[in-house]
Motif scaffolding. Structure first.
Motif, mmCIF file in Angstrom:
data_model
loop_
_atom_site.group_PDB
_atom_site.id
_atom_site.type_symbol
_atom_site.label_atom_id
_atom_site.label_comp_id
_atom_site.label_asym_id
_atom_site.label_seq_id
_atom_site.Cartn_x
_atom_site.Cartn_y
_atom_site.Cartn_z
ATOM 1 N N UNK A 195 38.665 45.593 18.636
ATOM 2 C CA UNK A 195 39.669 44.677 19.176
ATOM 3 C C UNK A 195 39.528 43.286 18.554
ATOM 4 N N UNK A 196 38.301 42.828 18.392
ATOM 5 C CA UNK A 196 38.091 41.519 17.769
ATOM 6 C C UNK A 196 38.595 41.499 16.326
ATOM 7 N N UNK A 197 38.488 42.644 15.664
ATOM 8 C CA UNK A 197 38.990 42.742 14.294
ATOM 9 C C UNK A 197 40.510 42.796 14.258
ATOM 10 N N UNK A 198 41.120 43.038 15.415
ATOM 11 C CA UNK A 198 42.577 43.099 15.484
ATOM 12 C C UNK A 198 43.166 44.408 15.012
ATOM 13 N N UNK A 229 34.736 42.152 36.318
ATOM 14 C CA UNK A 229 34.623 41.753 34.922
ATOM 15 C C UNK A 229 34.246 40.277 34.864
ATOM 16 N N UNK A 230 33.142 39.928 34.187
ATOM 17 C CA UNK A 230 32.718 38.515 34.138
ATOM 18 C C UNK A 230 33.824 37.598 33.622
ATOM 19 N N UNK A 231 33.871 36.396 34.157
ATOM 20 C CA UNK A 231 34.916 35.442 33.778
ATOM 21 C C UNK A 231 34.869 35.091 32.298
ATOM 22 N N UNK A 232 33.696 35.187 31.693
ATOM 23 C CA UNK A 232 33.568 34.838 30.277
ATOM 24 C C UNK A 232 33.559 36.065 29.364
ATOM 25 N N UNK A 233 33.959 37.215 29.893
ATOM 26 C CA UNK A 233 33.947 38.427 29.050
ATOM 27 C C UNK A 233 34.962 38.279 27.923
ATOM 28 N N UNK A 234 34.602 38.666 26.702
ATOM 29 C CA UNK A 234 35.518 38.510 25.563
ATOM 30 C C UNK A 234 36.861 39.215 25.733
ATOM 31 N N UNK A 235 36.898 40.303 26.486
ATOM 32 C CA UNK A 235 38.173 40.990 26.710
ATOM 33 C C UNK A 235 39.241 40.034 27.232
ATOM 34 N N UNK A 236 38.822 39.089 28.066
ATOM 35 C CA UNK A 236 39.778 38.227 28.761
ATOM 36 C C UNK A 236 40.563 37.315 27.816
ATOM 37 N N UNK A 273 45.345 44.270 27.186
ATOM 38 C CA UNK A 273 45.999 44.177 28.494
ATOM 39 C C UNK A 273 44.992 44.633 29.536
ATOM 40 N N UNK A 274 44.767 43.828 30.571
ATOM 41 C CA UNK A 274 43.717 44.100 31.549
ATOM 42 C C UNK A 274 44.273 44.167 32.966
ATOM 43 N N UNK A 275 43.738 45.098 33.758
ATOM 44 C CA UNK A 275 43.966 45.111 35.207
ATOM 45 C C UNK A 275 42.618 45.365 35.885
ATOM 46 N N UNK A 276 42.403 44.859 37.106
ATOM 47 C CA UNK A 276 41.083 44.888 37.739
ATOM 48 C C UNK A 276 40.780 46.161 38.528
#
Length: 335
Positions: free
Chosen positions: A259-262, A276-283, A289-292
């Motif tokens: 994902x980081x590579x796009x 999910x931690x507030x500083x997680x790179x996914x965010x 696209x994220x849902x909890x």
């Protein structure tokens, strides 16, 4: 803890013997979703509602049926000693791994779960994820919310319709089959990888030939990181991964690298660490696209889960086999 339900509403069903003593350890908010009409539940016997799982030890004596929800403590020997007459533990959710122990089967206590009620809800979210990834909705939303100039926000990878889209499904589970029905109805070209399904594709071939890959496999020892760095590398550039099943199935670090590579996009409802931690790179990634972990949380799905629980208790009372029983061997194999 609330007391026993109103005695006027807990009479046993006609023709049945002594009513079952049912303890419902489900917080009020969830209880109202699972049992919006409590009458069928109350008709099963003498029903007691427990608002807080921490009160379970004091409420267990005399219980024959325990209805559980997320967060209930492990049912170990010390806790079960308080309910020597316990016959059934019926879970309003799917996975019983966090709280069920071997002590239940050692004491001949049956276990059942309501995962069947979730299948349609989760499948619809997986479909919504699929459509969002195909149409790059997540990238457009991220760009506009982050203040990017309109002209830059307009730029996104080529978008696709679901009609004729090659969609790969890993696992023909209940949810997997429900998802297959939905995407096929919209014209997707579906291929499935499942070792127990005749005519299924191999996993490598499915990954290499699908624009969208939706994960619906069970969490078993052999499916741990089923999709690792090697497998994700097989997906074509611009493909999308949908995971509404378990984070267990995907190597999160390997996915993050892609994902980081796009190179890939992803829509994810389940994570290695929850919350999910507030500083997680996914965010912060525009191609995610994220849902909890809320794919199953529809009003209709919650109601179906409650209906499964009620039906299982009724089957116990009638001396019939349970339809959604969890065996000790099944628990041992769960991830």
């Amino acid at each position: 803890m609330t007391g026993s339900a109103d005695p006027g509403r807990t009479a046993p069903a006609a023709g049945r013997g002594r009513p079952l003593r049912v303890l419902v350890s489900v917080p009020p908010g969830l209880r109202g979703q699972f049992f919006p009409d409590p009458a069928p539940l109350l008709a099963l016997g003498e029903v007691t509602f427990l608002d807080d799982h921490r009160d379970l030890p004091g409420a267990l004596p005399g219980t024959e049926v325990l209805v559980t929800s997320w967060g209930v403590p492990p049912l170990d020997a010390a806790l079960l000693d308080r309910a020597p007459g316990l016959r059934l533990v019926t879970h309003t959710g799917a996975s019983v791994k966090p709280f069920v122990t071997g002590e239940l089967w050692a004491r001949k206590i049956q276990v059942t779960q309501a995962g069947a009620g979730m299948a349609r809800s989760v499948a619809e979210v997986a479909l919504a994820f699929t459509m969002a990834l195909l149409h790059q909705v997540h990238r457009f939303d991220h760009a506009l919310r982050s203040g990017v100039a309109w002209a830059e926000a307009e730029r996104a990878p080529l978008r696709h319709e679901i009609l004729g889209c090659p969609v790969g499904v890993i696992g023909a589970s209940r949810t997997g089959r429900a998802y297959i029905d939905l995407v096929r109805a919209l014209g997707a070209e579906v291929r499935v990888a499942d070792p127990y399904l005749e005519g299924a594709l191999g996993l490598d071939e499915l990954l290499a030939t699908s624009r969208i890959v939706a994960v619906h496999a069970p969490a078993l020892p052999e499916t741990r990181h089923l999709l690792g760095a090697r497998e994700l590398a097989l997906m074509p550039d611009g493909a999308g991964l949908v995971n509404t099943a378990r984070s267990w199935l995907v190597d999160e670090a390997a996915l993050l690298a892609e994902l980081r590579a796009g190179r890939l996009d992803a829509a994810i409802d389940v994570f290695d660490e929850e919350p999910l931690p507030a500083d997680h790179p996914f965010r912060s990634l525009p191609n995610v696209l994220l849902t909890p972990h809320q794919a199953a949380g529809t009003a209709q799905g919650r109601r179906r889960q409650g209906e499964v629980v009620v039906a299982e208790i009724a089957r116990l009372a009638a001396g019939l086999p349970l339809e959604h029983a969890v065996t000790e061997d099944m628990l041992r194999r769960m991830g």
